[in-house]
Design a protein around this motif. Structure first.
Motif, PDB file in Angstrom:
ATOM      1  N   LEU A 196       5.158  -3.944  -1.802  1.00 26.73           N
ATOM      2  CA  LEU A 196       4.057  -5.161  -1.674  1.00 26.73           C
ATOM      3  C   LEU A 196       2.603  -4.487  -2.641  1.00 26.73           C
ATOM      4  O   LEU A 196       1.854  -5.169  -3.654  1.00 26.73           O
ATOM      5  N   HIS A 197       2.173  -3.053  -2.375  1.00 24.97           N
ATOM      6  CA  HIS A 197       1.278  -2.351  -2.605  1.00 24.97           C
ATOM      7  C   HIS A 197       0.930  -2.109  -4.396  1.00 24.97           C
ATOM      8  O   HIS A 197       0.463  -2.252  -5.183  1.00 24.97           O
ATOM      9  N   ASN A 198       2.490  -1.319  -4.752  1.00 27.71           N
ATOM     10  CA  ASN A 198       2.393  -1.587  -5.992  1.00 27.71           C
ATOM     11  C   ASN A 198       3.070  -2.366  -6.394  1.00 27.71           C
ATOM     12  O   ASN A 198       2.082  -3.364  -7.770  1.00 27.71           O
ATOM     13  N   LYS A 199       3.097  -3.897  -6.055  1.00 26.69           N
ATOM     14  CA  LYS A 199       2.897  -4.979  -6.383  1.00 26.69           C
ATOM     15  C   LYS A 199       2.238  -5.539  -7.205  1.00 26.69           C
ATOM     16  O   LYS A 199       1.423  -6.086  -8.002  1.00 26.69           O
ATOM     17  N   MET A 200       1.420  -6.040  -6.032  1.00 21.85           N
ATOM     18  CA  MET A 200      -0.422  -6.295  -5.795  1.00 21.85           C
ATOM     19  C   MET A 200      -1.122  -5.332  -6.785  1.00 21.85           C
ATOM     20  O   MET A 200      -2.200  -5.813  -7.297  1.00 21.85           O
ATOM     21  N   GLN A 201      -1.056  -4.014  -6.847  1.00 19.79           N
ATOM     22  CA  GLN A 201      -1.505  -3.257  -8.664  1.00 19.79           C
ATOM     23  C   GLN A 201      -1.216  -3.741  -9.817  1.00 19.79           C
ATOM     24  O   GLN A 201      -2.061  -3.535 -10.037  1.00 19.79           O
ATOM     25  N   CYS A 202      -0.172  -4.372  -9.943  1.00 18.27           N
ATOM     26  CA  CYS A 202       0.286  -4.532 -11.108  1.00 18.27           C
ATOM     27  C   CYS A 202      -0.856  -5.950 -11.133  1.00 18.27           C
ATOM     28  O   CYS A 202      -1.031  -6.054 -12.358  1.00 18.27           O
ATOM     29  N   VAL A 203       0.078  -7.145 -10.119  1.00 14.26           N
ATOM     30  CA  VAL A 203      -0.399  -7.960 -10.338  1.00 14.26           C
ATOM     31  C   VAL A 203      -1.419  -8.377 -10.072  1.00 14.26           C
ATOM     32  O   VAL A 203      -2.616  -9.065 -10.865  1.00 14.26           O
ATOM     33  N   ALA A 204      -2.371  -8.122  -9.436  1.00 16.32           N
ATOM     34  CA  ALA A 204      -3.895  -8.449  -8.584  1.00 16.32           C
ATOM     35  C   ALA A 204      -4.427  -7.493  -8.405  1.00 16.32           C
ATOM     36  O   ALA A 204      -4.908  -7.185  -6.963  1.00 16.32           O
ATOM     37  N   PRO A 205      -5.338  -6.433  -9.219  1.00 18.20           N
ATOM     38  CA  PRO A 205      -5.568  -5.345  -8.559  1.00 18.20           C
ATOM     39  C   PRO A 205      -6.811  -5.681  -8.377  1.00 18.20           C
ATOM     40  O   PRO A 205      -7.231  -4.362  -7.362  1.00 18.20           O
ATOM     41  N   ASN A 206      -7.742  -5.918  -8.671  1.00 18.36           N
ATOM     42  CA  ASN A 206      -9.064  -6.642  -8.324  1.00 18.36           C
ATOM     43  C   ASN A 206      -9.454  -6.941  -7.111  1.00 18.36           C
ATOM     44  O   ASN A 206      -9.716  -6.771  -6.160  1.00 18.36           O
ATOM     45  N   LEU A 207      -8.360  -8.220  -6.660  1.00 26.01           N
ATOM     46  CA  LEU A 207      -8.102  -8.807  -5.683  1.00 26.01           C
ATOM     47  C   LEU A 207      -7.678  -7.865  -4.358  1.00 26.01           C
ATOM     48  O   LEU A 207      -7.925  -8.199  -2.712  1.00 26.01           O
ATOM     49  N   GLN A 208      -6.976  -6.405  -5.051  1.00 30.17           N
ATOM     50  CA  GLN A 208      -6.394  -5.862  -3.945  1.00 30.17           C
ATOM     51  C   GLN A 208      -7.973  -4.486  -3.607  1.00 30.17           C
ATOM     52  O   GLN A 208      -7.092  -4.898  -2.476  1.00 30.17           O
ATOM     53  N   SER A 209      -8.027  -4.573  -4.569  1.00 33.44           N
ATOM     54  CA  SER A 209      -9.038  -3.391  -4.079  1.00 33.44           C
ATOM     55  C   SER A 209     -10.366  -4.550  -3.553  1.00 33.44           C
ATOM     56  O   SER A 209     -10.881  -3.481  -2.741  1.00 33.44           O
ATOM     57  N   LEU A 210     -10.781  -5.336  -3.317  1.00 32.80           N
ATOM     58  CA  LEU A 210     -11.545  -6.576  -2.687  1.00 32.80           C
ATOM     59  C   LEU A 210     -11.343  -6.439  -1.238  1.00 32.80           C
ATOM     60  O   LEU A 210     -11.923  -6.231  -0.375  1.00 32.80           O
ATOM     61  N   ILE A 211     -10.188  -7.140  -1.160  1.00 39.79           N
ATOM     62  CA  ILE A 211      -9.721  -7.308   0.396  1.00 39.79           C
ATOM     63  C   ILE A 211      -8.326  -7.023   0.856  1.00 39.79           C
ATOM     64  O   ILE A 211      -7.863  -7.100   1.922  1.00 39.79           O
ATOM     65  N   GLY A 212      -7.252  -5.874   0.143  1.00 35.40           N
ATOM     66  CA  GLY A 212      -6.587  -5.117   0.451  1.00 35.40           C
ATOM     67  C   GLY A 212      -5.731  -6.063  -0.047  1.00 35.40           C
ATOM     68  O   GLY A 212      -5.528  -6.991   0.271  1.00 35.40           O
ATOM     69  N   ASP A 213      -4.242  -5.288   0.536  1.00 37.22           N
ATOM     70  CA  ASP A 213      -2.944  -5.518   0.215  1.00 37.22           C
ATOM     71  C   ASP A 213      -2.323  -7.250   0.766  1.00 37.22           C
ATOM     72  O   ASP A 213      -2.793  -7.888   0.149  1.00 37.22           O
ATOM     73  N   GLN A 214      -2.541  -7.124   2.146  1.00 40.84           N
ATOM     74  CA  GLN A 214      -2.080  -7.954   2.806  1.00 40.84           C
ATOM     75  C   GLN A 214      -3.135  -9.077   3.104  1.00 40.84           C
ATOM     76  O   GLN A 214      -2.518 -11.061   2.716  1.00 40.84           O
ATOM     77  N   VAL A 215      -3.627  -9.196   3.077  1.00 45.88           N
ATOM     78  CA  VAL A 215      -4.509 -10.790   2.278  1.00 45.88           C
ATOM     79  C   VAL A 215      -4.831 -11.218   1.387  1.00 45.88           C
ATOM     80  O   VAL A 215      -4.436 -12.760   0.820  1.00 45.88           O
ATOM     81  N   GLY A 216      -4.857 -10.363   0.369  1.00 42.96           N
ATOM     82  CA  GLY A 216      -4.652 -10.927  -0.718  1.00 42.96           C
ATOM     83  C   GLY A 216      -3.525 -11.609  -1.384  1.00 42.96           C
ATOM     84  O   GLY A 216      -3.648 -12.677  -1.783  1.00 42.96           O
ATOM     85  N   ALA A 217      -2.532 -10.894  -0.528  1.00 47.11           N
ATOM     86  CA  ALA A 217      -0.511 -11.394  -1.016  1.00 47.11           C
ATOM     87  C   ALA A 217      -0.198 -12.863  -0.381  1.00 47.11           C
ATOM     88  O   ALA A 217      -0.312 -13.767  -0.592  1.00 47.11           O
TER      89      ALA A 217
END
Length: 509
Positions: free
Chosen positions: A287-308
């Motif tokens: 999930l972490h790797n997938k978020m890095q590809c799809v929504a890197p800004n959302l991931q770095s702002l609020i993390g993998d799980q909340v963003g997902a």
């Protein structure tokens, strides 16, 4: 004399113009026209092909259809219509079309009156039905192939689907992660209860579910647990004091004796729980790797799980990008919102965003404020992720800094930077990062090309060696010629020399 009606039909193979006989009479008997549409003999007596302009390539067809779908007259159609109506000179003409927007654009461009109602839709229906029979050399199969090819390329261009940036995988993996959390928790509770009949003291010593399942699988019958197994138990528990406590408790345990069959079942179940817990860890990495590809800004702002979870709740990243910040703020708290609206009480301050660390760190008074501010930043981050062609996490990092500054402002009153300044800085950093990526890609491509060349040279050299053995020592000449041919010198250099010789001859002349 009445005006002549021509009907424009856009097909995947090209543009066609059909003349309609006795147009005014036909329009008076619309029910008869409707019934004759499916009968080719009757339809042929009304409609005749006046002109056809085929598309030269599939790319040209796509460009023309894209323009038409946006209500713009493509250049090919403009030339075709202009030439056709110029031949008719001053005859009164009317053009039947399917799209009113395109009709307005045609009237503006070439001055021909356009119509899209009355008898025109029925005639177009008939043309669509009999098109492959109305044009010579055209079959039902070839028309189908042209339509299928254009349909695929048109849809692909509209969707702009990128395999590496598909948010469907995030939605599925976060749903599975939540399900796994529930299941692992339930199974762990079951194994605790089950194994506690035999060894009740282990629960207090090892509170962690995963380690408890591993320990239960390793210990099995507590009577077989001796001092020799201390090291192995220490590896599982990761604490020497705890490992010793387990061995001591096993000797003095109040648990009942248990049969071998029961122990086997407990061991099998414990193994299953351990494997599920390990798979959960792998899934969170995925999930972490997938978020890095799809929504890197959302991931770095609020993390993998909340963003997902936000993406999953919205249905897709595009949907989330369309939401205003106020909707993002209360995503996941819909029940509470409608209950509050019904009872006219206070509306919820946060939904899924409550799980973010920022809201946990904010004071009780400022939780609502920071939630509103964070939702605003999440909305910006999701839009950047959705519409930015080259993914980068720069904006997410700067938005995170802004939230941190806002938290400091609420605590100490330190004035944060303005949004314009922060965004300018982020755009500058992103611009620096993008060329670096391009340079890295080009360098890697150069390396790949060099490797290919080396391989080809080696293969060529090996091949020439074999040839030399067979032919009796012509290897050196062949080896000298081969690399030159590989590097393009073999073809290029002699040509240059010839040109020079020609020039010399000209000079001498």
């Amino acid at each position: 004399m009445g005006s002549q009606l021509y009907v424009l039909y856009e097909h995947a193979a090209g543009f066609a113009l059909f003349s309609v006989k006795e147009f005014e009479e036909v329009s008076m008997f619309l029910p008869q026209v409707e019934s004759s549409v499916t009968d080719l003999a009757k339809f042929n007596s009304i409609v005749k092909l006046a002109g056809f302009a085929p598309f030269k390539t599939a790319i040209a067809a796509l460009e023309n259809i894209n323009a038409i779908s946006e209500g713009i007259v493509p250049q090919d159609l403009l030339v075709f219509l202009d030439d056709f109506f110029a031949k008719l000179k001053k005859k009164k003409c009317q053009l039947g079309i399917a799209d009113a927007k395109l009709g307005a654009a045609i009237t503006e461009a070439i001055g021909v009156q356009c119509s899209h109602f009355g008898v025109v839709p029925e005639i177009l229906r008939g043309i669509r039905f009999h098109f492959h029979k109305l044009i010579k050399g055209f079959t039902d199969k070839s028309a189908g192939i042209a339509q299928l090819g254009l349909g695929h390329s048109y849809s692909r261009a509209k969707v702009k689907f990128n395999v590496h940036r598909s948010d469907n995988m995030i939605i599925q993996s976060i749903a599975l992660l939540d399900q796994l959390d529930k299941d692992v928790n339930t199974f762990s509770m079951r194994i605790r209860e089950w194994y506690s009949y035999h060894f009740p003291e282990l629960v207090k010593i090892v509170p962690d579910n995963y380690i408890y399942a591993k320990a239960a699988k390793f210990i099995k019958d507590r009577k077989t647990l001796t001092q020799d197994k201390l090291e192995e138990l220490e590896e599982i528990v990761m604490d020497s004091a705890k490992a010793q406590a387990i061995i001591d408790a096993a000797k003095m345990s109040m648990g009942m004796d248990i049969s071998i069959v029961d122990l086997m079942n407990i061991e099998l179940f414990a193994e299953r729980v351990v494997k599920l817990s390990e798979y959960r860890k792998k899934l969170s990495t995925y999930l972490h790797n997938k978020m890095q590809c799809v929504a890197p800004n959302l991931q770095s702002l609020i993390g993998d799980q909340v963003g997902a979870r936000l993406i999953s709740h919205a249905g897709s990243l595009t949907n989330l990008a369309k939401y205003p910040a106020s909707t993002v703020q209360i995503l996941g708290a819909e029940k509470a919102l409608f209950r509050a609206l019904k009872t006219r009480s206070n509306t919820p301050k946060y939904g899924l965003l409550y799980h973010s660390s920022f809201i946990g760190r904010a004071g009780l008074k400022n939780k609502g404020r920071i939630s509103r501010f964070l939702a605003n930043k999440c909305s910006i981050a999701s839009r950047i992720d959705c519409f930015l062609e080259q993914p980068t996490a720069v904006f997410g990092e700067t938005l995170k800094q802004q939230v941190e500054e806002r938290l400091k402002f609420y605590e100490s009153g330190e004035v944060p930077r303005k949004n314009i300044e922060v965004m300018k800085e982020a755009i500058g950093l992103a611009a620096i990062e993008a060329p670096l990526k391009v340079v890295d890609e080009s360098q890697s491509q150069k390396k790949k090309n060099k490797k290919k060349k080396r391989k080809l040279e080696e293969e060529a050299a090996n091949g020439n060696g074999v040839a030399a053995d067979a032919n009796g020592g012509d290897a050196e000449e062949a080896a000298a010629e081969e690399p030159a041919a590989e590097n393009g010198g073999g073809d290029g250099e002699p040509k240059k020399k010839k040109k020079k010789k020609k020039n010399k001859n000209k000079d001498n002349e």
